[in-house]
Design a protein around this motif. Structure first.
Motif, PDB file in Angstrom:
ATOM      1  N   PRO A   1      75.958  94.686 -24.740  1.00  0.00           N
ATOM      2  CA  PRO A   1      76.268  95.648 -25.765  1.00  0.00           C
ATOM      3  C   PRO A   1      75.385  94.981 -26.980  1.00  0.00           C
ATOM      4  CG  PRO A   1      78.033  95.141 -24.567  1.00  0.00           C
ATOM      5  CD  PRO A   1      76.995  94.137 -24.149  1.00  0.00           C
ATOM      6  N   LEU A   2      75.628  93.486 -27.494  1.00  0.00           N
ATOM      7  CA  LEU A   2      74.908  93.364 -28.601  1.00  0.00           C
ATOM      8  C   LEU A   2      73.516  93.214 -28.659  1.00  0.00           C
ATOM      9  CD1 LEU A   2      75.208  92.012 -31.158  1.00  0.00           C
ATOM     10  CD2 LEU A   2      75.212  89.686 -29.975  1.00  0.00           C
ATOM     11  N   ARG A   3      72.858  93.118 -27.474  1.00  0.00           N
ATOM     12  CA  ARG A   3      71.367  93.091 -27.410  1.00  0.00           C
ATOM     13  C   ARG A   3      70.986  94.708 -27.482  1.00  0.00           C
ATOM     14  NH1 ARG A   3      67.791  95.443 -24.839  1.00  0.00           N
ATOM     15  NH2 ARG A   3      69.290  96.710 -23.828  1.00  0.00           N
ATOM     16  N   ALA A   4      71.760  95.597 -27.146  1.00  0.00           N
ATOM     17  CA  ALA A   4      71.136  96.987 -27.100  1.00  0.00           C
ATOM     18  C   ALA A   4      71.531  97.429 -28.578  1.00  0.00           C
ATOM     19  CB  ALA A   4      72.346  98.016 -26.241  1.00  0.00           C
ATOM     20  N   VAL A   5      72.415  96.959 -29.389  1.00  0.00           N
ATOM     21  CA  VAL A   5      72.928  97.193 -30.767  1.00  0.00           C
ATOM     22  C   VAL A   5      71.458  96.662 -31.387  1.00  0.00           C
ATOM     23  CG1 VAL A   5      74.063  97.094 -32.676  1.00  0.00           C
ATOM     24  CG2 VAL A   5      75.396  97.721 -30.643  1.00  0.00           C
ATOM     25  N   ILE A   6      71.400  95.606 -31.402  1.00  0.00           N
ATOM     26  CA  ILE A   6      70.178  95.043 -32.145  1.00  0.00           C
ATOM     27  C   ILE A   6      68.816  95.526 -31.616  1.00  0.00           C
ATOM     28  CG2 ILE A   6      68.761  92.679 -32.303  1.00  0.00           C
ATOM     29  CD1 ILE A   6      71.476  91.176 -31.999  1.00  0.00           C
ATOM     30  N   SER A   7      68.705  95.897 -30.420  1.00  0.00           N
ATOM     31  CA  SER A   7      67.536  96.484 -29.823  1.00  0.00           C
ATOM     32  C   SER A   7      67.238  97.754 -30.677  1.00  0.00           C
ATOM     33  CB  SER A   7      67.291  96.573 -28.631  1.00  0.00           C
ATOM     34  OG  SER A   7      66.227  97.453 -28.007  1.00  0.00           O
TER      35      SER A   7
ATOM     36  N   VAL B   1      66.084  97.257 -34.323  1.00  0.00           N
ATOM     37  CA  VAL B   1      64.813  96.795 -34.495  1.00  0.00           C
ATOM     38  C   VAL B   1      63.709  98.154 -34.172  1.00  0.00           C
ATOM     39  CG1 VAL B   1      63.149  95.287 -33.573  1.00  0.00           C
ATOM     40  CG2 VAL B   1      65.436  94.467 -34.152  1.00  0.00           C
ATOM     41  N   VAL B   2      64.257  98.514 -33.020  1.00  0.00           N
ATOM     42  CA  VAL B   2      63.239  99.915 -32.718  1.00  0.00           C
ATOM     43  C   VAL B   2      63.410 101.104 -33.875  1.00  0.00           C
ATOM     44  CG1 VAL B   2      62.855 101.749 -31.287  1.00  0.00           C
ATOM     45  CG2 VAL B   2      63.489  99.443 -30.323  1.00  0.00           C
ATOM     46  N   SER B   3      64.682 101.081 -34.456  1.00  0.00           N
ATOM     47  CA  SER B   3      64.815 102.093 -35.597  1.00  0.00           C
ATOM     48  C   SER B   3      64.040 101.972 -36.605  1.00  0.00           C
ATOM     49  CB  SER B   3      66.138 102.422 -36.034  1.00  0.00           C
ATOM     50  OG  SER B   3      66.833 102.916 -34.958  1.00  0.00           O
ATOM     51  N   LEU B   4      63.797 100.539 -37.205  1.00  0.00           N
ATOM     52  CA  LEU B   4      63.132 100.064 -38.135  1.00  0.00           C
ATOM     53  C   LEU B   4      61.532 100.080 -38.043  1.00  0.00           C
ATOM     54  CD1 LEU B   4      65.522  97.130 -39.492  1.00  0.00           C
ATOM     55  CD2 LEU B   4      65.285  99.424 -40.583  1.00  0.00           C
ATOM     56  N   LEU B   5      61.195  99.812 -36.712  1.00  0.00           N
ATOM     57  CA  LEU B   5      59.684  99.575 -36.769  1.00  0.00           C
ATOM     58  C   LEU B   5      59.070 100.634 -36.059  1.00  0.00           C
ATOM     59  CD1 LEU B   5      59.819  95.778 -35.796  1.00  0.00           C
ATOM     60  CD2 LEU B   5      59.499  96.845 -37.923  1.00  0.00           C
ATOM     61  N   ALA B   6      59.860 101.680 -35.149  1.00  0.00           N
ATOM     62  CA  ALA B   6      59.133 102.541 -34.202  1.00  0.00           C
ATOM     63  C   ALA B   6      58.282 103.578 -35.226  1.00  0.00           C
ATOM     64  CB  ALA B   6      60.220 103.131 -33.591  1.00  0.00           C
ATOM     65  N   LEU B   7      58.873 103.927 -36.317  1.00  0.00           N
ATOM     66  CA  LEU B   7      58.029 105.146 -37.064  1.00  0.00           C
ATOM     67  C   LEU B   7      56.934 104.244 -37.723  1.00  0.00           C
ATOM     68  CD1 LEU B   7      58.270 107.617 -38.336  1.00  0.00           C
ATOM     69  CD2 LEU B   7      59.392 107.102 -40.120  1.00  0.00           C
TER      70      LEU B   7
ATOM     71  N   ARG C   1      59.525 113.522 -41.747  1.00  0.00           N
ATOM     72  CA  ARG C   1      60.664 114.604 -42.128  1.00  0.00           C
ATOM     73  C   ARG C   1      61.907 114.661 -41.154  1.00  0.00           C
ATOM     74  NH1 ARG C   1      56.730 118.237 -43.647  1.00  0.00           N
ATOM     75  NH2 ARG C   1      56.919 119.420 -41.824  1.00  0.00           N
ATOM     76  N   ALA C   2      61.359 114.416 -39.999  1.00  0.00           N
ATOM     77  CA  ALA C   2      62.314 114.566 -38.893  1.00  0.00           C
ATOM     78  C   ALA C   2      63.197 113.224 -38.665  1.00  0.00           C
ATOM     79  CB  ALA C   2      61.830 114.558 -37.366  1.00  0.00           C
ATOM     80  N   GLY C   3      62.425 112.256 -38.903  1.00  0.00           N
ATOM     81  CA  GLY C   3      63.233 110.858 -38.989  1.00  0.00           C
ATOM     82  C   GLY C   3      63.162 110.236 -37.640  1.00  0.00           C
ATOM     83  N   ILE C   4      63.160 108.805 -37.669  1.00  0.00           N
ATOM     84  CA  ILE C   4      63.382 108.249 -36.263  1.00  0.00           C
ATOM     85  C   ILE C   4      64.733 108.386 -35.753  1.00  0.00           C
ATOM     86  CG2 ILE C   4      64.127 105.864 -36.908  1.00  0.00           C
ATOM     87  CD1 ILE C   4      61.446 106.930 -34.255  1.00  0.00           C
ATOM     88  N   ASP C   5      65.966 108.779 -36.212  1.00  0.00           N
ATOM     89  CA  ASP C   5      67.171 108.504 -36.006  1.00  0.00           C
ATOM     90  C   ASP C   5      67.324 109.651 -34.786  1.00  0.00           C
ATOM     91  OD1 ASP C   5      68.052 106.321 -37.245  1.00  0.00           O
ATOM     92  OD2 ASP C   5      68.792 107.688 -39.149  1.00  0.00           O
ATOM     93  N   ALA C   6      66.799 110.825 -35.094  1.00  0.00           N
ATOM     94  CA  ALA C   6      67.022 112.023 -34.321  1.00  0.00           C
ATOM     95  C   ALA C   6      66.263 111.641 -32.839  1.00  0.00           C
ATOM     96  CB  ALA C   6      66.463 113.195 -34.914  1.00  0.00           C
ATOM     97  N   LEU C   7      65.185 111.033 -33.055  1.00  0.00           N
ATOM     98  CA  LEU C   7      64.453 110.692 -31.492  1.00  0.00           C
ATOM     99  C   LEU C   7      65.409 109.531 -30.995  1.00  0.00           C
ATOM    100  CD1 LEU C   7      60.656 110.362 -33.082  1.00  0.00           C
ATOM    101  CD2 LEU C   7      62.111 111.974 -32.030  1.00  0.00           C
ATOM    102  N   MET C   8      66.136 108.651 -31.738  1.00  0.00           N
ATOM    103  CA  MET C   8      66.990 107.625 -30.986  1.00  0.00           C
ATOM    104  C   MET C   8      68.126 108.260 -30.500  1.00  0.00           C
ATOM    105  SD  MET C   8      65.000 105.054 -31.342  1.00  0.00           S
ATOM    106  CE  MET C   8      66.356 103.803 -30.565  1.00  0.00           C
ATOM    107  N   ASP C   9      68.647 109.405 -30.956  1.00  0.00           N
ATOM    108  CA  ASP C   9      69.810 109.810 -30.517  1.00  0.00           C
ATOM    109  C   ASP C   9      69.485 110.668 -29.196  1.00  0.00           C
ATOM    110  OD1 ASP C   9      71.394 108.993 -32.601  1.00  0.00           O
ATOM    111  OD2 ASP C   9      71.411 110.795 -33.617  1.00  0.00           O
TER     112      ASP C   9
END
Length: 523
Positions: A306-312, A315-321, A492-500
């Motif tokens: 669970p901790l790895r998933a949260v950290i991943s 990190v993905v949310s910060l770097l993916a875009l 404009r869409a943001g990466i959060d929507a893609l992560m959800d």
């Protein structure tokens, strides 16, 4: 989050003895991590370990005593090279002597000064002289304590421990107690005969012990080693008790790895255990958190998924875009560079050369035509007969309308004409498909000649006219608009929507949810 593929692969079963050893080393590494955390925070938190008092609200005089904790400073101060400061030690010793004298004076003296009333007058005179001697002794001790306080204020022994603000706290409390602007004068006033005559020592002693002594006790002196740095003997215990065990365990893991993969060299086997490197480093010891968690997880003592998933996810949310934008821009810019190149005719002619000369001695384009030609002409086209008749009949009616003085064909006649034309074309396509399906060297040569001529004429047409420059300009403009619109839309869409959306696609549906809900949520 998506679970990495390497976590989905089953682990190789190990023997019971190795499993016990791995768990023991993992627990020992956890103990070492706790000790490292204590060592790194000991000097900043030494006041807490010395007084064992918790101040939840520093702005308020609220103190929670933690007397159940042991006094670790007596044991751990030598490890960090910490000793009592000479000035603060003298101040505390002087206060203890002064306190005993004032307590004896408050109790009415000692010895013959407390004799019974049936003594002679000479006995009473002796008691009076003893009491006067106690008063003179306490007065001298108070003057000495004032001098020690003035010396402490001038020298500030708390600078050696990095607690320069401690002296300011002492001075502020002395000034507030005496109502004086000078800490030195406030000390002289608080220990004067006039002040003690109106303020019993029992009350003053409580002030000194609760407000001043705890601050003075925090002063210490730390020795310096030969390299000019503060003394620290932690590495000796760490090397003897922990790093030796870690080195042995790493060696055993490398041996086990080479047994599983005999062709693996010692260097490659050591490199595969790169995550254990912080366990052997004498510096940056806080990095041991990573290998310790890895060992505890491997030994199945904790679950860090669970901790790895949260950290991943973070990190993905910060770097993916940013990563996607860079890759997309590189791809589009590279495509624009290729489009702007004046080498298009040469590239097109190279296609003809590729058909004529092949490394594998096989004409790929011709073979594709022989494979797809019969399939399209003999199987796909006949099935499209009704649609082709409808399109051709409509085209005939429209063409007759456009002819001057032309008559309007009846729909039945136009359909009949279209059916005849389509049937003729389909018959031609069937015969052509049959011919293409047969092996014919002349046919292959003709197709080869047709392809070569087609690429030659296309390259020549691009060289003669302005079609090449205009096509390059239009395609580059199209790609530029793609960069400005699509990438801006991603921002404009943001990466959060893609992560959800990714979570909805990858998270399995609960037992109470309808079947297939988890797989269709993202749609």
């Amino acid at each position: 989050m998506v679970r990495p593929r390497w976590l989905l692969t089953p682990r190789v079963a190990v023997g019971r003895s190795w499993r016990i050893w791995d768990r023991a080393v993992a627990i020992w590494a956890g103990v070492n991590l706790v000790w490292v955390a204590f060592d790194l925070t000991y000097v900043p938190l030494r006041t807490f370990w010395l007084q064992r008092n918790l101040h939840p609200l520093p702005s308020l005089p609220l103190v929670i005593p933690l007397t159940a904790l042991p006094d670790l400073t007596r044991v751990y101060d030598p490890v960090k090279g910490i000793e009592h400061h000479r000035e603060t030690e003298d101040w505390l010793a002087g206060f203890a002597r002064m306190d005993r004298a004032l307590d004896g004076e408050a109790r009415g003296g000692t010895g013959s000064g407390a004799a019974s009333s049936d003594k002679t007058g000479s006995g009473k005179a002796a008691g009076s002289s003893n009491k006067t001697g106690d008063q003179s002794t306490s007065a001298a001790l108070r003057r000495q304590q004032v001098a020690l306080t003035v010396l402490m204020i001038e020298e500030n022994p708390f600078l050696d421990s990095g607690n320069a603000g401690t002296l300011e706290k002492i001075k502020n409390r002395l000034r507030q107690r005496a109502g004086d602007e000078s800490a030195k004068q406030a000390t002289a006033l608080l220990l004067s005969d006039r002040w003690l005559a109106s303020h019993p020592w029992s009350e003053e002693e409580r002030f000194w012990r609760q407000q001043i002594l705890p601050l003075v006790e925090t002063g210490y002196w730390r020795s310096i080693d030969e390299n000019g740095r503060p003394t620290d003997h932690f590495w000796r215990f760490d090397l003897l008790l922990f790093q030796s065990v870690f080195a042995l365990d790493i060696l055993l893991r490398v041996v086990r790895l080479r047994r599983r993969f005999p062709g693996l060299s010692w260097r490659d086997a050591l490199l595969r255990r790169w995550i254990d490197l912080p366990l052997l480093l004498p510096f940056w010891r806080w990095l041991r958190l990573v290998p310790v968690l890895e060992r505890l997880s491997t030994a199945e003592l904790i679950n860090i998924e669970p901790l790895r998933a949260v950290i991943s996810r973070a990190v993905v949310s910060l770097l993916a875009l940013e990563l996607f934008e860079v890759l997309a821009l590189q791809l589009v810019d590279g495509t624009q560079s290729l489009i702007r190149s004046p080498q298009w005719p040469r590239w097109i002619r190279s296609l003809r050369s590729h058909q004529s000369v092949s490394v594998s001695d096989e004409r790929e384009v011709v073979e594709l035509l022989r494979l797809w030609g019969p399939m399209v002409l003999g199987q796909v086209a006949p099935r499209l007969s009704p649609e082709l008749q409808g399109v051709l009949g409509h085209a005939l009616q429209q063409s007759m309308r456009d002819v001057p003085g032309g008559v309007l064909l009846p729909p039945a006649l136009s359909r009949q004409l279209a059916a005849g034309v389509v049937e003729s074309l389909l018959e031609l396509s069937r015969s052509t498909a049959d011919r293409l399906a047969q092996r014919d060297n002349l046919q292959v040569e003709l197709l080869q000649r047709f392809g070569d001529r087609f690429w030659d004429e296309l390259a020549a047409a691009l060289e003669r006219g302005g079609a090449l420059e205009r096509s390059q300009q239009l395609l580059c403009t199209l790609l530029q608009e793609l960069k400005l619109t699509y990438l801006a839309q991603v921002n404009r869409a943001g990466i959060d929507a893609l992560m959800d959306e990714l979570d909805e696609l990858t998270t399995p549906a609960g037992p109470g949810s309808p079947a297939g809900e988890g797989s269709t949520a993202g749609g």
